[in-house]
Design a protein around this motif. Sequence first.
Motif, PDB file in Angstrom:
ATOM      1  N   ARG A 119      14.815  75.887 -43.070  1.00  0.00           N
ATOM      2  CA  ARG A 119      14.553  75.320 -41.741  1.00  0.00           C
ATOM      3  C   ARG A 119      13.152  74.736 -41.777  1.00  0.00           C
ATOM      4  NH1 ARG A 119      16.545  80.122 -37.602  1.00  0.00           N
ATOM      5  NH2 ARG A 119      18.589  80.346 -38.558  1.00  0.00           N
ATOM      6  N   PHE A 120      13.059  73.448 -41.750  1.00  0.00           N
ATOM      7  CA  PHE A 120      11.744  72.821 -41.845  1.00  0.00           C
ATOM      8  C   PHE A 120      11.189  72.607 -40.445  1.00  0.00           C
ATOM      9  CE2 PHE A 120      14.101  71.444 -45.686  1.00  0.00           C
ATOM     10  CZ  PHE A 120      13.361  72.176 -46.596  1.00  0.00           C
ATOM     11  N   ASP A 121      10.299  73.524 -40.051  1.00  0.00           N
ATOM     12  CA  ASP A 121       9.703  73.459 -38.711  1.00  0.00           C
ATOM     13  C   ASP A 121       8.238  73.030 -38.822  1.00  0.00           C
ATOM     14  OD1 ASP A 121       8.499  75.676 -39.779  1.00  0.00           O
ATOM     15  OD2 ASP A 121       9.582  77.114 -38.537  1.00  0.00           O
ATOM     16  N   ARG A 122       7.502  73.083 -37.718  1.00  0.00           N
ATOM     17  CA  ARG A 122       6.103  72.590 -37.737  1.00  0.00           C
ATOM     18  C   ARG A 122       5.227  73.451 -38.645  1.00  0.00           C
ATOM     19  NH1 ARG A 122       6.606  67.740 -34.489  1.00  0.00           N
ATOM     20  NH2 ARG A 122       8.451  68.242 -33.285  1.00  0.00           N
TER      21      ARG A 122
ATOM     22  N   ARG B 254       5.557  72.354 -42.074  1.00  0.00           N
ATOM     23  CA  ARG B 254       4.801  71.120 -42.322  1.00  0.00           C
ATOM     24  C   ARG B 254       3.343  71.428 -42.653  1.00  0.00           C
ATOM     25  NH1 ARG B 254       7.142  66.163 -43.496  1.00  0.00           N
ATOM     26  NH2 ARG B 254       9.257  66.332 -42.721  1.00  0.00           N
TER      27      ARG B 254
ATOM     28  N   GLU C 273      17.387  75.031 -32.423  1.00  0.00           N
ATOM     29  CA  GLU C 273      15.962  75.086 -32.782  1.00  0.00           C
ATOM     30  C   GLU C 273      15.280  73.742 -32.551  1.00  0.00           C
ATOM     31  OE1 GLU C 273      16.128  76.511 -36.768  1.00  0.00           O
ATOM     32  OE2 GLU C 273      16.992  78.402 -36.073  1.00  0.00           O
TER      33      GLU C 273
ATOM     34  N   ASP D 287      12.242  73.038 -30.069  1.00  0.00           N
ATOM     35  CA  ASP D 287      11.027  72.350 -30.527  1.00  0.00           C
ATOM     36  C   ASP D 287      10.733  71.128 -29.662  1.00  0.00           C
ATOM     37  OD1 ASP D 287       9.185  72.055 -33.233  1.00  0.00           O
ATOM     38  OD2 ASP D 287       9.696  70.123 -32.307  1.00  0.00           O
TER      39      ASP D 287
ATOM     40  N   HIS E 298       7.119  70.765 -28.109  1.00  0.00           N
ATOM     41  CA  HIS E 298       6.183  69.755 -28.609  1.00  0.00           C
ATOM     42  C   HIS E 298       6.264  68.416 -27.897  1.00  0.00           C
ATOM     43  CE1 HIS E 298       5.889  72.698 -31.866  1.00  0.00           C
ATOM     44  NE2 HIS E 298       4.660  72.234 -31.968  1.00  0.00           N
TER      45      HIS E 298
ATOM     46  N   VAL F 269      14.153  70.552 -38.862  1.00  0.00           N
ATOM     47  CA  VAL F 269      14.196  70.898 -37.446  1.00  0.00           C
ATOM     48  C   VAL F 269      13.158  70.105 -36.656  1.00  0.00           C
ATOM     49  CG1 VAL F 269      13.770  72.781 -35.817  1.00  0.00           C
ATOM     50  CG2 VAL F 269      15.162  73.181 -37.861  1.00  0.00           C
ATOM     51  N   ALA F 270      11.929  70.052 -37.163  1.00  0.00           N
ATOM     52  CA  ALA F 270      10.875  69.315 -36.457  1.00  0.00           C
ATOM     53  C   ALA F 270      11.231  67.830 -36.419  1.00  0.00           C
ATOM     54  CB  ALA F 270       9.529  69.532 -37.145  1.00  0.00           C
TER      55      ALA F 270
ATOM     56  N   ALA G  94      13.858  67.238 -33.785  1.00  0.00           N
ATOM     57  CA  ALA G  94      13.267  67.234 -32.436  1.00  0.00           C
ATOM     58  C   ALA G  94      12.620  65.888 -32.151  1.00  0.00           C
ATOM     59  CB  ALA G  94      12.238  68.367 -32.316  1.00  0.00           C
ATOM     60  N   ASP G  95      11.876  65.364 -33.119  1.00  0.00           N
ATOM     61  CA  ASP G  95      11.227  64.066 -32.920  1.00  0.00           C
ATOM     62  C   ASP G  95      12.277  62.954 -32.784  1.00  0.00           C
ATOM     63  OD1 ASP G  95       8.827  65.395 -33.124  1.00  0.00           O
ATOM     64  OD2 ASP G  95       8.469  64.827 -35.218  1.00  0.00           O
TER      65      ASP G  95
END
Lengths: 457, 457
Positions: free
Chosen positions: A111-114, A117, B282, B286, B290, B411-412, B415-416
């Motif tokens: 799960r690539f989340d903030r 990053r 998720e 996010d 954000h 995931v991030a 969201a973007d």
Amino acid sequence: MTERPIVIVSNRGPVSFRWDDQGELVARRGAGGLVSGLGPLVIGTDTTWLAAAMSEADREAASAGVIEAEGFRVQAVSVPAEPYRMAYDVIANSTLWFTYHGMFDRPLRPRFDRRWREAWQAYRDVNQDFADAVADAAPADAVVLVQDLHLALVGPALERRRPDVTAVHFSHTPFPGPDDLSVLPDDVAEELLLGMTGHHACGFHTARWQAAFDASCEAVLGRRGRSFVSALSSDPDDIEAVAASPAAQAARADLDELLGDRAFIARVDRIELSKNLLRGFEAFADLLDHHPRWRGNVVFGAFVYPSREGLPEYLAYRQQVETAAEEINRRWATAEWTPVLLDTSDDFPRSVAALTRYDVLLVNPIRDGLNLVAKEGALVNDRDGVLCLSPEAGAWAELGEASVRVHPYDVAGTADALDGALTMSSDDRRAQAEARRAIVSARSPADWLDEQLAAAR
Amino acid sequence: MTERPIVIVSNRGPVSFRWDDQGELVARRGAGGLVSGLGPLVIGTDTTWLAAAMSEADREAASAGVIEAEGFRVQAVSVPAEPYRMAYDVIANSTLWFTYHGMFDRPLRPRFDRRWREAWQAYRDVNQDFADAVADAAPADAVVLVQDLHLALVGPALERRRPDVTAVHFSHTPFPGPDDLSVLPDDVAEELLLGMTGHHACGFHTARWQAAFDASCEAVLGRRGRSFVSALSSDPDDIEAVAASPAAQAARADLDELLGDRAFIARVDRIELSKNLLRGFEAFADLLDHHPRWRGNVVFGAFVYPSREGLPEYLAYRQQVETAAEEINRRWATAEWTPVLLDTSDDFPRSVAALTRYDVLLVNPIRDGLNLVAKEGALVNDRDGVLCLSPEAGAWAELGEASVRVHPYDVAGTADALDGALTMSSDDRRAQAEARRAIVSARSPADWLDEQLAAAR
């Protein structure tokens, strides 16, 4: 070899430092395949070795620049602790390692989340720190040999500051084709491949990983970099010296007494998810269940040592390994016979003693960059023991023709293969063992070093 | 179409049977994409449809041979219950489905033991039973359209008894290349590919799965079979009729009232590990975290219905889905606003109402053979809603050019992408929506049927 000065860059180096009672820095030689293979070759040559400072003492040594220690010319690279931890744990060990070995439970991970990053930024920073340290330390016109997945981005950063040096990258892991690489975020996969192809050439242990790398470069970058294949090999003199050491001889005597005339299946591995330890135990349990003649007549020695226990998956895996071994012994052990010998003590002479004695060596990884144990076993075993080898190990490319194939997910098939290996005729055992020994003896760590240097031309 | 009689063979058929109060067999029309797509095309034609008997009433119907029911000419295939369960649960759903979608947690699963081998034998037997039933029922010179992974071995068994018929196989799933297919035992991978290539041709939804199939055939069999690409499409009239139905209109009115002038992100899926529901939640969490302008101003409607709850992974996944939805609502909900609307009621008109209303449709599978929801949304949405689509969905080949790309593990990034989709200019929204509608409207289920029949020539 080469006329040009050599710089080796790796995460772990050939020496580490500590303070003695007087507060003086003392160097200690490290272990590991890279150090034991390359160490004897580079001592006394024009070679500088850079590696991450892991402790406060290492960091003090780092401030001294390039120093002589234990015969090596070394420089510890000082990297701030928290970015280093994120680059190492989150990116190298939990992301790239899992991607390269196809080990994600994809419905749930990655799960690539903030936060991830931020870890990727730390990985970039650590690579930049290494590139800067190399740029400061490298002699003019050096060949820089950058090792493994921790340092995939060093090449381009180094090129900007030191266009006179030639950087070669070598991957000790498998490498994924486009389908598996695509679990990484698009921009990260691209940056990673740009980093790797930003070296003069990229090396891999087998043509399979090279082909996957080339295909991924084509798919993501639309072009290939320069790549080459060069399998690392064990140093015959080195491993034979360990086998002849008093510690290994004593361990061998203990093992001979324990085994008597029983057959002996051995494995030697880190406790590592890719090594497929659990299915190895299951296959052995199935052997006892479905090939009853082996009850009381075979011992499975698992010489497996803890690894990466900072990651929860690895701690849990170790417990599963211990439970699996206990369950077999609970079901089958008698007063005279304990079927599984689980040794997690990380005692290298004892592991080598097991390699001298096996009748069958089980090397069944789900994926493995190379697997040096298969080669070490071929060099020191004195009983014409059989190698049961997974085609997912990089060593398969060299040793497959002289091995019994075991499919890593096929537990029942592995049990039958173990039975077949245990009952193989002595002529066939000897022929396979001699073929393996000839293949492994034909290469040395010097060949591997030379091929990296040749790739720099 | 074709002059030849048609036989369709699938696990689930167009009708099921039950007993009424008088003990008489009563037919009931089934649901599912295959039935709703093909049903209108084959009723009244020379088409016989064979499918597994799922209940005791189905089994009684099976003993009657080919019968007319609900306008279809059907034959239930009676398969013993336990072998059928093993073939369905253990092989089709737990082995082939997981292999084809790359979903194994490989350090732990799969494990092919002796019990699994019994299930593989059951899978062979069920395929043989189907082949026998087709051999008995098929008119002379028929084209036999064999559907999906439950029935990969029908072709060769049928060929032996009925060389006059032509069998075509169609896969509704992804298909893996050699690296992923190699998790299957060697002999099983070979038998599977021999079964599939034992049909006159094998069809897939996209060129990507076809290429992977061809590569696997080359690697395992050393030769290719005949293969073709034909994407299933939604029937525009059918889905538009549902959208216009009183039930969907009422659901739409409820939804409009609930949403007011808030933006609406929707997803419609089975609760299926490959659909990537958790990372969808998720990403939405996010988005709120954000991109704070969306707090109070967007609702995420997840119309997801339970599936395969006989398998423990799916039960656990459903609980994780429910927990994920609850956590977002617990953190963010206000008196006026509930951010997540989780609807697990499997109410098709309500799901279609959501498809008419979305501003953004999230289709982010980790791997998916096609994904009809993306196409249905394109047909019925009346707000120029944006499609956020994973390139791992087969529908990407057709719709990627008119979608916002979402990486399933990022995931991030997702969201973007949702934020970008929600803020897209109305001109861009309209252009993409019109492009998607044109692409989807250009094909119909009749094209897909015709392409299977053409592949039989």
